[in-house]
Motif scaffolding. Structure first.
Motif, PDB file in Angstrom:
ATOM      1  N   ILE A  69      37.026  39.224  25.412  1.00 44.59           N
ATOM      2  CA  ILE A  69      38.293  38.955  24.727  1.00 44.59           C
ATOM      3  C   ILE A  69      39.323  38.425  25.714  1.00 44.59           C
ATOM      4  CG2 ILE A  69      40.230  40.048  23.543  1.00 44.59           C
ATOM      5  CD1 ILE A  69      38.117  41.903  22.225  1.00 44.59           C
ATOM      6  N   LEU A  70      39.428  39.058  26.872  1.00 46.68           N
ATOM      7  CA  LEU A  70      40.422  38.647  27.872  1.00 46.68           C
ATOM      8  C   LEU A  70      40.054  37.347  28.565  1.00 46.68           C
ATOM      9  CD1 LEU A  70      41.338  42.063  29.494  1.00 46.68           C
ATOM     10  CD2 LEU A  70      42.697  40.713  27.890  1.00 46.68           C
ATOM     11  N   ALA A  71      38.803  36.945  28.499  1.00 43.60           N
ATOM     12  CA  ALA A  71      38.396  35.690  29.140  1.00 43.60           C
ATOM     13  C   ALA A  71      39.076  34.499  28.490  1.00 43.60           C
ATOM     14  CB  ALA A  71      36.879  35.533  29.080  1.00 43.60           C
ATOM     15  N   GLY A  72      39.561  34.661  27.287  1.00 39.65           N
ATOM     16  CA  GLY A  72      40.241  33.573  26.591  1.00 39.65           C
ATOM     17  C   GLY A  72      41.689  33.403  27.002  1.00 39.65           C
ATOM     18  N   CYS A  73      42.217  34.251  27.862  1.00 40.63           N
ATOM     19  CA  CYS A  73      43.612  34.153  28.281  1.00 40.63           C
ATOM     20  C   CYS A  73      43.789  32.981  29.239  1.00 40.63           C
ATOM     21  CB  CYS A  73      44.058  35.439  28.969  1.00 40.63           C
ATOM     22  SG  CYS A  73      44.062  36.860  27.873  1.00 40.63           S
ATOM     23  N   GLY A  74      44.763  32.145  28.971  1.00 35.18           N
ATOM     24  CA  GLY A  74      45.059  31.002  29.826  1.00 35.18           C
ATOM     25  C   GLY A  74      45.250  29.754  28.994  1.00 35.18           C
ATOM     26  N   ALA A  75      46.105  28.865  29.486  1.00 35.47           N
ATOM     27  CA  ALA A  75      46.414  27.652  28.742  1.00 35.47           C
ATOM     28  C   ALA A  75      45.430  26.523  29.050  1.00 35.47           C
ATOM     29  CB  ALA A  75      47.837  27.204  29.056  1.00 35.47           C
ATOM     30  N   THR A  76      44.871  26.525  30.243  1.00 34.71           N
ATOM     31  CA  THR A  76      43.939  25.457  30.615  1.00 34.71           C
ATOM     32  C   THR A  76      42.554  26.044  30.853  1.00 34.71           C
ATOM     33  OG1 THR A  76      44.301  25.674  33.001  1.00 34.71           O
ATOM     34  CG2 THR A  76      45.830  24.234  31.786  1.00 34.71           C
ATOM     35  N   THR A  77      41.588  25.157  30.918  1.00 40.77           N
ATOM     36  CA  THR A  77      40.216  25.605  31.182  1.00 40.77           C
ATOM     37  C   THR A  77      40.128  26.323  32.523  1.00 40.77           C
ATOM     38  OG1 THR A  77      39.341  23.775  29.878  1.00 40.77           O
ATOM     39  CG2 THR A  77      37.829  24.825  31.423  1.00 40.77           C
ATOM     40  N   GLY A  78      40.805  25.800  33.531  1.00 39.90           N
ATOM     41  CA  GLY A  78      40.789  26.430  34.860  1.00 39.90           C
ATOM     42  C   GLY A  78      41.405  27.811  34.853  1.00 39.90           C
ATOM     43  N   GLU A  79      42.517  27.978  34.118  1.00 40.89           N
ATOM     44  CA  GLU A  79      43.163  29.290  34.029  1.00 40.89           C
ATOM     45  C   GLU A  79      42.267  30.291  33.310  1.00 40.89           C
ATOM     46  OE1 GLU A  79      46.861  28.586  32.063  1.00 40.89           O
ATOM     47  OE2 GLU A  79      47.819  27.769  33.858  1.00 40.89           O
ATOM     48  N   ARG A  80      41.613  29.840  32.234  1.00 34.93           N
ATOM     49  CA  ARG A  80      40.714  30.741  31.504  1.00 34.93           C
ATOM     50  C   ARG A  80      39.507  31.103  32.362  1.00 34.93           C
ATOM     51  NH1 ARG A  80      42.421  27.262  27.561  1.00 34.93           N
ATOM     52  NH2 ARG A  80      40.573  25.973  27.665  1.00 34.93           N
ATOM     53  N   ALA A  81      38.991  30.147  33.137  1.00 33.65           N
ATOM     54  CA  ALA A  81      37.866  30.441  34.031  1.00 33.65           C
ATOM     55  C   ALA A  81      38.285  31.424  35.117  1.00 33.65           C
ATOM     56  CB  ALA A  81      37.332  29.151  34.655  1.00 33.65           C
ATOM     57  N   ALA A  82      39.487  31.240  35.674  1.00 34.26           N
ATOM     58  CA  ALA A  82      39.965  32.140  36.731  1.00 34.26           C
ATOM     59  C   ALA A  82      40.217  33.544  36.204  1.00 34.26           C
ATOM     60  CB  ALA A  82      41.234  31.577  37.360  1.00 34.26           C
ATOM     61  N   SER A  83      40.856  33.644  35.030  1.00 35.56           N
ATOM     62  CA  SER A  83      41.108  34.982  34.481  1.00 35.56           C
ATOM     63  C   SER A  83      39.791  35.640  34.078  1.00 35.56           C
ATOM     64  CB  SER A  83      42.079  34.931  33.297  1.00 35.56           C
ATOM     65  OG  SER A  83      41.521  34.251  32.190  1.00 35.56           O
ATOM     66  N   GLY A  84      38.873  34.850  33.554  1.00 39.12           N
ATOM     67  CA  GLY A  84      37.559  35.390  33.202  1.00 39.12           C
ATOM     68  C   GLY A  84      36.801  35.882  34.415  1.00 39.12           C
ATOM     69  N   ALA A  85      36.913  35.140  35.523  1.00 35.87           N
ATOM     70  CA  ALA A  85      36.234  35.552  36.759  1.00 35.87           C
ATOM     71  C   ALA A  85      36.811  36.856  37.284  1.00 35.87           C
ATOM     72  CB  ALA A  85      36.354  34.456  37.821  1.00 35.87           C
ATOM     73  N   GLY A  86      38.130  36.981  37.247  1.00 34.56           N
ATOM     74  CA  GLY A  86      38.765  38.218  37.722  1.00 34.56           C
ATOM     75  C   GLY A  86      38.387  39.422  36.889  1.00 34.56           C
ATOM     76  N   VAL A  87      38.466  39.252  35.580  1.00 32.24           N
ATOM     77  CA  VAL A  87      38.099  40.361  34.690  1.00 32.24           C
ATOM     78  C   VAL A  87      36.617  40.668  34.822  1.00 32.24           C
ATOM     79  CG1 VAL A  87      37.914  41.055  32.278  1.00 32.24           C
ATOM     80  CG2 VAL A  87      39.974  39.914  33.070  1.00 32.24           C
TER      81      VAL A  87
END
Length: 88
Positions: A27-45
């Motif tokens: 669910i949290l992997a979808g956070c972010g406005a751009t593909t890079g932001e979503r990939a980075a937040s997904g990687a952290g989580v």
């Protein structure tokens, strides 16, 4: 026999926790406005979830973090901005 039952309950509890954490990570992997932001937040989580899962199941927290980061980054990168709209 009693020891086997305790091990099974511990393993079941760990798997249920892992499933709940994995669902939260997706669910949290979808956070972010751009593909890079979503990939980075997904990687952290994913790294946090993987480390926790590795430790909870008796495995390596480092290996879990690496695997989780990869899976989280992939999930975040593959999630489209319209898939999860948190403004609603």
């Amino acid at each position: 026999m009693h020891v086997q039952g305790a091990k099974m309950r511990h393993k079941t509890r760990g798997l249920l926790s892992l499933a709940a954490i994995a669902l939260t990570a997706l669910i949290l992997a979808g956070c972010g406005a751009t593909t890079g932001e979503r990939a980075a937040s997904g990687a952290g989580v994913g790294a946090a979830v993987g480390a926790g899962a590795g430790a909870a199941t008796g495995g390596s927290a480092t290996r879990g973090a690496v695997i989780g980061a990869g899976a989280g980054a992939a999930a975040g990168a593959l999630t489209d901005e319209e898939d999860i709209d948190l403004s609603q």
